[in-house]
Motif scaffolding. Sequence first.
Motif, mmCIF file in Angstrom:
data_model
loop_
_atom_site.group_PDB
_atom_site.id
_atom_site.type_symbol
_atom_site.label_atom_id
_atom_site.label_comp_id
_atom_site.label_asym_id
_atom_site.label_seq_id
_atom_site.Cartn_x
_atom_site.Cartn_y
_atom_site.Cartn_z
ATOM 1 N N UNK A 13 56.507 44.856 37.170
ATOM 2 C CA UNK A 13 55.365 45.091 38.066
ATOM 3 C C UNK A 13 55.142 43.831 38.900
ATOM 4 N N UNK A 14 55.216 43.999 40.210
ATOM 5 C CA UNK A 14 54.922 42.879 41.117
ATOM 6 C C UNK A 14 53.641 43.222 41.869
ATOM 7 N N UNK A 15 53.196 42.299 42.696
ATOM 8 C CA UNK A 15 51.988 42.589 43.481
ATOM 9 C C UNK A 15 51.996 41.804 44.780
ATOM 10 N N UNK A 16 51.280 42.369 45.748
ATOM 11 C CA UNK A 16 50.996 41.635 46.981
ATOM 12 C C UNK A 16 49.480 41.491 46.992
ATOM 13 N N UNK A 17 48.988 40.246 47.142
ATOM 14 C CA UNK A 17 47.560 39.976 46.906
ATOM 15 C C UNK A 17 46.904 39.227 48.060
ATOM 16 N N UNK A 18 46.779 39.869 49.203
ATOM 17 C CA UNK A 18 46.194 39.163 50.352
ATOM 18 C C UNK A 18 44.683 38.960 50.235
ATOM 19 N N UNK A 19 44.196 37.906 50.865
ATOM 20 C CA UNK A 19 42.757 37.684 51.009
ATOM 21 C C UNK A 19 42.367 38.217 52.384
ATOM 22 N N UNK A 20 41.381 39.089 52.456
ATOM 23 C CA UNK A 20 41.058 39.724 53.742
ATOM 24 C C UNK A 20 40.213 38.844 54.653
ATOM 25 N N UNK A 21 40.728 37.662 54.952
ATOM 26 C CA UNK A 21 39.995 36.728 55.797
ATOM 27 C C UNK A 21 40.450 36.787 57.248
ATOM 28 N N UNK A 22 41.426 37.624 57.516
ATOM 29 C CA UNK A 22 41.937 37.731 58.877
ATOM 30 C C UNK A 22 43.018 38.786 58.901
ATOM 31 N N UNK A 23 43.666 38.924 60.051
ATOM 32 C CA UNK A 23 44.763 39.887 60.161
ATOM 33 C C UNK A 23 45.996 39.351 59.454
ATOM 34 N N UNK A 24 46.885 40.250 59.068
ATOM 35 C CA UNK A 24 48.148 39.828 58.475
ATOM 36 C C UNK A 24 49.061 39.271 59.569
ATOM 37 N N UNK A 25 49.764 38.198 59.250
ATOM 38 C CA UNK A 25 50.782 37.717 60.181
ATOM 39 C C UNK A 25 52.155 37.994 59.573
ATOM 40 N N UNK A 26 53.180 37.602 60.275
ATOM 41 C CA UNK A 26 54.517 37.972 59.835
ATOM 42 C C UNK A 26 54.894 37.342 58.491
ATOM 43 N N UNK A 27 54.308 36.189 58.166
ATOM 44 C CA UNK A 27 54.544 35.577 56.852
ATOM 45 C C UNK A 27 54.052 36.479 55.726
ATOM 46 N N UNK A 28 52.914 37.126 55.942
ATOM 47 C CA UNK A 28 52.403 38.080 54.945
ATOM 48 C C UNK A 28 53.348 39.270 54.793
ATOM 49 N N UNK A 29 53.811 39.755 55.938
ATOM 50 C CA UNK A 29 54.704 40.918 55.898
ATOM 51 C C UNK A 29 55.955 40.577 55.095
ATOM 52 N N UNK A 30 56.479 39.393 55.333
ATOM 53 C CA UNK A 30 57.664 38.933 54.603
ATOM 54 C C UNK A 30 57.387 38.902 53.100
ATOM 55 N N UNK A 31 56.237 38.336 52.731
ATOM 56 C CA UNK A 31 55.870 38.220 51.324
ATOM 57 C C UNK A 31 55.672 39.605 50.682
ATOM 58 N N UNK A 32 55.005 40.487 51.413
ATOM 59 C CA UNK A 32 54.771 41.849 50.926
ATOM 60 C C UNK A 32 56.100 42.573 50.741
ATOM 61 N N UNK A 33 56.994 42.345 51.670
ATOM 62 C CA UNK A 33 58.296 42.993 51.625
ATOM 63 C C UNK A 33 59.101 42.499 50.415
ATOM 64 N N UNK A 34 59.051 41.204 50.146
ATOM 65 C CA UNK A 34 59.760 40.656 48.990
ATOM 66 C C UNK A 34 59.213 41.236 47.688
ATOM 67 N N UNK A 35 57.878 41.307 47.576
ATOM 68 C CA UNK A 35 57.270 41.858 46.350
ATOM 69 C C UNK A 35 57.716 43.300 46.141
ATOM 70 N N UNK A 36 57.746 44.072 47.235
ATOM 71 C CA UNK A 36 58.159 45.475 47.148
ATOM 72 C C UNK A 36 59.638 45.593 46.793
ATOM 73 N N UNK A 37 60.439 44.781 47.457
ATOM 74 C CA UNK A 37 61.885 44.845 47.261
ATOM 75 C C UNK A 37 62.285 44.379 45.858
ATOM 76 N N UNK A 38 61.612 43.345 45.381
ATOM 77 C CA UNK A 38 61.886 42.829 44.034
ATOM 78 C C UNK A 38 61.669 43.938 43.009
ATOM 79 N N UNK A 39 60.559 44.662 43.142
ATOM 80 C CA UNK A 39 60.250 45.747 42.207
ATOM 81 C C UNK A 39 61.231 46.907 42.394
#
Length: 328
Positions: free
Chosen positions: A5-31
Motif C-alpha cells: 500500500x502506497x499513498x500520495x499525500x498532498x497538502x491543499x495549500x495550492x494547485x498541484x505542479x508537475x513535481x506533485x504529478x511526478x510523485x503521485x505517478x511514482x506512488x501509483x506505479x510502485x503499487x
Amino acid sequence: AMEIITRFAPSPNGRLHLGHVFSAYIAAQFARARNGICLLRIEDIDIGRAREEHVDAISSDLSWIGLSYAAPVLRQSTRFAVYQTHLNRLRELGVLYPCWATRSEIRQHIEAAPGGLKAWPRDPDGALVYPGLYRDISLSKRQAMMWEGRDYAWRLDIKKAQAMAEADNGGPLFFTECYSTECYSEDLSMKQKKQIQVDAHKFGDVVIARKDVPTSYHLSVVIDDAFQKISHVTRGADLLAATHIQRILQALLEIPAPVYAHHPLIRHLDGRRFSKTAGDTGFRELEALGWSPDRIIEHLPRPVGLGDAVSRDTLSKQLSEALTDVMS
Ligand code: GLU
C-alpha cells in the motif's frame, strides 16, 4: 506476502505542479507494479492555509491525468482527536515541552549569540535550528507561564526523544530506504534496500503541536501512515531528512514504520526545483497548449525499469519549454 500500500499525500495549500504529478505517478506505479494499491490522503491540518477549492482542484487534476483512488479519501482535518491522543502519549513520556517563544524572541536570541545569525546552525531543510528556549526552565516557571495563558506550541526535546527511543529499542534505530531505479520494477530484492541509522539531532527541537492544532506534519504523517497500513512511503527526496524525526516518533508511539522510497525531485532545465512559491502551479494549463494527459506522463522523467531510459532528474526539454510558455 505482504500487501503493498502506497499513498500520495498532498497538502491543499495550492494547485498541484508537475513535481506533485511526478510523485503521485511514482506512488501509483510502485503499487501497480506489485499488485498493490495507492491511496490518496489530504493533509489539511494547516487550517490557516488549507482551502476547499484546492482540495477540489487536486481531485480534478489527478483524475484528469488518469490517477484514481479508493473512496473515501482520508482527510487529516477529521482526525484531530486521534492526533490529540498521541500527543498526550508523548507528553506522558516526558519528551515534549511547552514553548512560548515568538519568532522575534528566537531571532533576538540567535542574533545575540557569538557569531550571530551567520554562525548559527541550520537544519537539513535550511531552517535555523531552534535554540531550546523554554526547554530547561524550572517547573515553577513553567507553571507560572501556564497561568499567564499565552499561546504555546509543544516541542520535541530531540536529544531526549532519540535517547529514549534507542533505549526502548535496545540500540540505534534505523529506517529502511529502498529508492533505486529498480524500485520502479516489480523486483525489489533485499540488496536494493539500505538501512539508514537515525540521527535527528541536527534538526533541533521541532514543533510537534501548534498553538491552534494538536498536531504538526511530523506527528500526523506517522499516525496516518500507520492507520492506513502504508507499506511503502514513496515521496520526494526533500523529505528524506525528516524521516529521521518520523522514525523516532514511530518508536515512541509504538506504531509500525513503513519502508521508504525517496525519489529524486524533477527540476526545470536550469536546475531549479518545482515549487509552489516560484509560481509553478497549475500543470493543468498545459491542457490549453494541447498537451494530453498521456503525453505529459510520457514526458515525465522515467528511470530504468519503467520504460525508456531518460534523464532521471531533468524534465524532457519539450515539456519544460511548454511549462515556460504556460508560466510567462
Ligand atoms: N503533505 C506533504 C507535502 O505536501 C507530504 C507528506 C509526505 O509525503 O510525507 O509536502
